[in-house]
Design an enzyme around this catalytic site. Structure first.
Site, short mmCIF file in Angstrom:
data_model
loop_
_atom_site.label_atom_id
_atom_site.label_comp_id
_atom_site.label_asym_id
_atom_site.label_seq_id
_atom_site.Cartn_x
_atom_site.Cartn_y
_atom_site.Cartn_z
N ARG B 264 24.71 62.50 22.97
CA ARG B 264 24.68 64.20 22.61
C ARG B 264 25.29 64.99 23.71
O ARG B 264 25.09 64.71 24.79
CB ARG B 264 22.81 64.39 22.58
CG ARG B 264 22.69 65.86 22.53
CD ARG B 264 21.25 66.30 22.28
NE ARG B 264 20.38 65.31 22.94
CZ ARG B 264 20.11 64.90 24.30
NH1 ARG B 264 20.43 66.04 25.18
NH2 ARG B 264 19.16 64.22 24.99
N HIS B 268 19.15 68.60 25.86
CA HIS B 268 17.89 67.89 24.98
C HIS B 268 17.70 69.11 23.85
O HIS B 268 17.40 68.74 22.88
CB HIS B 268 16.87 67.59 25.68
CG HIS B 268 15.63 67.51 25.01
ND1 HIS B 268 15.57 66.17 24.17
CD2 HIS B 268 14.43 68.03 24.68
CE1 HIS B 268 14.43 66.38 23.59
NE2 HIS B 268 13.63 67.23 24.03
N TYR B 277 20.05 66.36 35.91
CA TYR B 277 19.94 65.11 36.01
C TYR B 277 21.08 64.38 35.48
O TYR B 277 21.22 63.12 35.45
CB TYR B 277 18.63 64.68 35.15
CG TYR B 277 18.50 65.15 33.82
CD1 TYR B 277 19.24 64.47 32.69
CD2 TYR B 277 17.79 66.21 33.51
CE1 TYR B 277 19.15 64.95 31.43
CE2 TYR B 277 17.78 66.76 32.20
CZ TYR B 277 18.38 66.22 31.33
OH TYR B 277 18.34 66.69 30.00
C1 LIG Z 1 4.44 61.85 21.91
C2 LIG Z 1 5.21 62.66 22.42
N1 LIG Z 1 5.44 62.81 23.68
C3 LIG Z 1 6.38 63.61 24.54
C4 LIG Z 1 7.07 64.45 23.69
C5 LIG Z 1 8.07 65.44 24.76
N2 LIG Z 1 9.48 65.09 24.24
C6 LIG Z 1 10.01 65.67 23.36
S1 LIG Z 1 11.49 65.13 22.83
C7 LIG Z 1 11.34 63.89 24.31
C8 LIG Z 1 12.38 62.90 24.62
C9 LIG Z 1 12.90 62.11 23.20
O1 LIG Z 1 13.86 61.19 23.38
P1 LIG Z 1 14.53 60.37 22.31
O2 LIG Z 1 13.26 59.77 21.43
O3 LIG Z 1 15.46 59.47 22.98
O4 LIG Z 1 15.07 61.40 21.32
P2 LIG Z 1 16.44 62.50 21.56
O5 LIG Z 1 15.56 64.03 21.66
O6 LIG Z 1 16.93 62.02 22.68
O7 LIG Z 1 17.00 62.73 20.38
C10 LIG Z 1 9.98 64.12 24.89
C11 LIG Z 1 9.54 63.34 25.80
C12 LIG Z 1 6.97 64.56 22.33
N3 LIG Z 1 7.41 65.36 21.44
N4 LIG Z 1 6.15 63.58 21.70
#
Ligand SMILES: Cc1ncc(C[n+]2csc(CCOP(=O)(O)OP(=O)(O)O)c2C)c(N)n1
Lengths: 330, 373
Positions: B264, B268, B277
């Site tokens: 990406r 985020h 980071y």
């Molecule tokens: C259960 C839960 N814990 C924490 C979060 C907060 N949070 C939102 S997105 C994220 C990272 C997600 O990473 P990934 O699964 O790799 O997907 P990406 O956003 O990189 O597409 C976090 C920690 C959440 N939405 N749900």
């Protein structure tokens, strides 16, 4: 003796509290998603990774059950973990670990194992966040014996209550009102500073009605109280600060003075703490009661997406209306 | 789209780190072109251009205060478009919050996607498309996909359920439980992990000590395959083969875990600052694998696209996104009393009392009695 102070926001007070306790006790360990290099998505752990290193400020995989379950094991072993759950709405994967295990390790092992840990989580709405980022579900945890539940509303309290929570021998759920993370500053004592758990604070004295509230709702409640004061109605605003154990004495004492009460919280009404506080008043001060206790709360709906969240949260206007009902009764 | 990829070419018979690729980084053909018509191939290109432009406009809307927090997808177009193009209309998509391109290709209106990020309860889903509401709590849609697939199988239907999620999601219990149940019951599901290298600030290596995410499939007794997630033809081919295997006419549907390796380019979300980071050099290195010029080069060199057609696509994409924004922004603000709708099938008792109380307060105080700043 004079204490030096720093003028801090609430989220800076979280950070300062963590740093102070980590210096005081090397068993204190911070862990969670994005708490390390990133300094936390709200910057609540900013700089701690640089100051204490990756063994004491641990970036974990994205796994709440893993984070809390690991913390339970660390705590049982003698450390003092302070896990962060990024938003309260994401605490549910860890719910089983918190209620089935953290809360009961002491009683299940007849005191052999304990769980001195503090689960920190920002809670509540009002910041235009996406779905599931605005929950206020303190009642789930207050309902669980073995847990303590703390919700500060000012920077100085935040630091002091967090320190007490970290030093507490039992697991504490520490809910941070993210709506007011940066809303205002306050002088916060530098270095060692504690505020005892289990004690409410009277934020405003008054003789006409007692208003019990906590966390982010304290400010709109104070605003409503000031408006009513300009009309000659004096509200006593009691910030409960600790929701488990509840400061029953402070609640009853204020009510005995005013004879009228309201509870303001942003969690849904049904099964919320407003009902518990009302029951305490029934049990302990029925004969002082001059009006039904009013509950001014979030609605019994999911927190709406942000276009409508202002309608969900008790606003100063809604709080004023509710208080007038109590004061004007019968 | 209904091209046929076929899995006879051993797509699932490879080591988990043997990444499937059709177009290399330079856009040169290194594998078999999937069985798609020229028009369908150009559609993939158009959808990726649309996704990129939509994303840029959405980030700007957020910056201008016209939209709330938004999760950008730039860099991830190939996996979203390629995989979604491999589905039939009857298949189900269970997205995370970042799959705007995949859900659009599967039929969700762009304006509905925007409305969701504009905080309207009416957004985020469509009455027509087989798309589940976006999962914000991480990994929760994975067992739902298993359940939908199991239901499809029990009913004797043809529909396949496809869950999309990030690399971070593979750390949650729901990922493991969802895949395990899927394996045990042989359900027609496809699990697409959009591994973009980061879960906010946590790099992929911090999520798991497993060398690949595709390799985790072995633990659940299902196929796992790694694909170049910035190669739209490879993601199409792998997804198409997985869907066909899930729909297996011979009576034994099998689920598949696809790890689409990608990046990406942006933050985020618009609330995040990756410079804290993430190394800018890393971003630059990945930009060289940008899926859009890759497919463009291939389509040009094979005579399927030329300057004129590309310019037309550009105009079309801009007009489509502008129209969607206009539609979203002119959609009436939702009725505040609607927060009481759809909590239960019927609204009565306390909920109805609370609704009446809200409406009384609105009559007395107007909207100013509620709205902050
Ligand atoms: C259960 C839960 N814990 C924490 C979060 C907060 N949070 C939102 S997105 C994220 C990272 C997600 O990473 P990934 O699964 O790799 O997907 P990406 O956003 O990189 O597409 C976090 C920690 C959440 N939405 N749900």
């Amino acid at each position: 003796m004079t204490t030096d102070t720093q003028n801090l926001t609430l989220v800076q007070a979280v950070r300062d509290g963590l740093e102070t306790e980590m210096h005081r006790d090397e068993d204190v360990i911070v862990l969670g998603e994005d708490v390390g290099k990133n300094g936390g998505v709200f910057r609540a752990t900013e700089g701690l990774y640089e100051a204490f290193g990756e063994d004491r400020v641990i970036d974990t995989p994205l796994a709440e059950s893993g984070i809390v379950g690991t913390s339970i094991g660390m705590a049982a072993y003698g450390l003092r973990p302070v896990p962060e759950i990024q938003f309260m709405g994401f605490i549910y994967p860890a719910f089983d670990q918190i209620v089935s295990h953290a809360a009961r390790i002491r009683s299940r092992s007849r005191g052999r194992f304990t769980c001195p840990m503090v689960v920190r989580a920002p809670y509540g709405g009002g910041i235009r966040a996406p779905e599931h980022h605005s929950e206020s579900k303190e009642a789930f945890f207050v309902h669980e014996p073995g847990l303590k539940v703390v919700v500060p509303s000012t920077p100085a309290d935040t630091k002091g209550l967090l320190a007490s929570a970290i030093r507490d021998p039992d697991p504490v759920i520490f809910l941070e009102p993210k709506l007011i993370y940066r809303a205002f500053r306050e002088d916060v004592p530098e270095g060692d500073h504690t505020v005892p758990l289990g004690e409410a604070a009277v934020r405003r004295e008054g003789s006409d009605v007692s208003v019990f509230t906590w966390g982010a709702m304290t400010r709109p409640t104070m605003e409503a109280a000031e408006t009513l004061a300009s009309e000659g109605v004096e509200c006593e605003v009691v910030d409960l600060r600790t929701l488990s154990p509840l400061d029953r004495e402070a609640i009853v004492e204020s009510f005995e003075k005013t004879g009228r009460a309201a509870v303001v919280h942003e969690a849904p009404k049904t099964g919320g703490l407003g009902g518990e506080i009302t029951a305490i008043l029934q049990e302990e001060a029925l004969l002082y009661q001059e009006a039904p206790v009013e509950r001014i709360t979030g609605f019994d709906t999911p927190v709406p997406l942000y276009a409508l969240e202002d309608y969900y949260l008790p606003s100063p206007t809604r709080i004023e209306e509710g208080l007038r009902e109590v004061v004007d009764f019968p | 789209m209904s091209g046929r990829g076929g899995d006879a070419d051993g797509l699932f018979d490879r080591a988990p780190d043997d990444r499937v690729q059709v177009l290399n980084e330079a856009g040169e053909l290194v594998g078999d072109v999937p069985d798609l018509t020229d028009a369908e191939l150009v559609d993939c290109y158009r959808w990726m251009r649309l996704a990129r432009h939509f994303d840029e406009r959405a980030v700007n809307l957020q910056r201008q205060g016209r939209m709330g927090t938004y999760p950008p997808l730039a860099g991830q177009e190939a996996s979203q478009v390629g995989s979604a193009a491999a589905l039939d209309d009857d298949d189900w998509v269970l997205p995370s919050y970042r799959e705007h391109a995949a859900v659009h290709v599967h039929g969700l209106d762009l304006a509905d996607i925007l409305l969701y990020w504009m905080g309207h309860g009416a957004g985020g889903w469509g009455a027509e498309a087989n798309v589940f509401p976006a999962a914000v709590p991480i990994a929760t849609q994975i067992p739902h996909a298993t359940g939908m697939a199991l239901a499809s199988k029990l009913r004797g239907d043809d529909a396949v359920a496809v869950a999309y999620f990030g690399d971070g999601a593979t750390s949650e219990g729901d990922f493991h439980e969802g895949l395990n149940v899927a394996g045990v019951f042989d359900v027609p599901a496809v699990f697409v992990c959009n591994n973009n290298g980061w879960a906010i600030s946590v790099p992929r290596e911090r999520q798991t000590a497993s060398p690949t995410l595709a390799g985790k499939a072995a633990a659940y007794g299902i196929d796992g395959v790694q694909v170049d997630g910035m190669d739209p033809l490879a993601t199409y081919a792998v997804t198409r083969a997985a869907v066909e295997k899930a729909r297996d006419p011979d009576g034994r549907p099998r689920p598949t875990l696809i790890e689409a390796v990608q990046y990406r380019f942006g933050a985020h979300t618009t609330a995040d600052d990756p410079s804290v980071y993430r190394d800018e050099a890393e971003v630059e290195a990945w930009r060289k694998r940008d899926p859009i010029p890759r497919l463009e080069r291939f389509l040009r060199e094979t005579g399927r696209l030329d300057d004129g057609r590309i310019a037309d696509i550009e105009d079309e994409v801009r007009a489509t996104v502008t129209a969607a924004i206009e539609r979203a922004e002119t959609t009436a603000r939702p009725d505040p009393a609607s927060i009481f709708d759809d909590v239960y099938a019927e609204r009565r008792g306390e909920l109805d009392r609370q609704r009446a109380a809200l409406n009384r307060l609105r009559e007395r105080h107007g909207e100013d009695g509620f709205l902050r700043d």
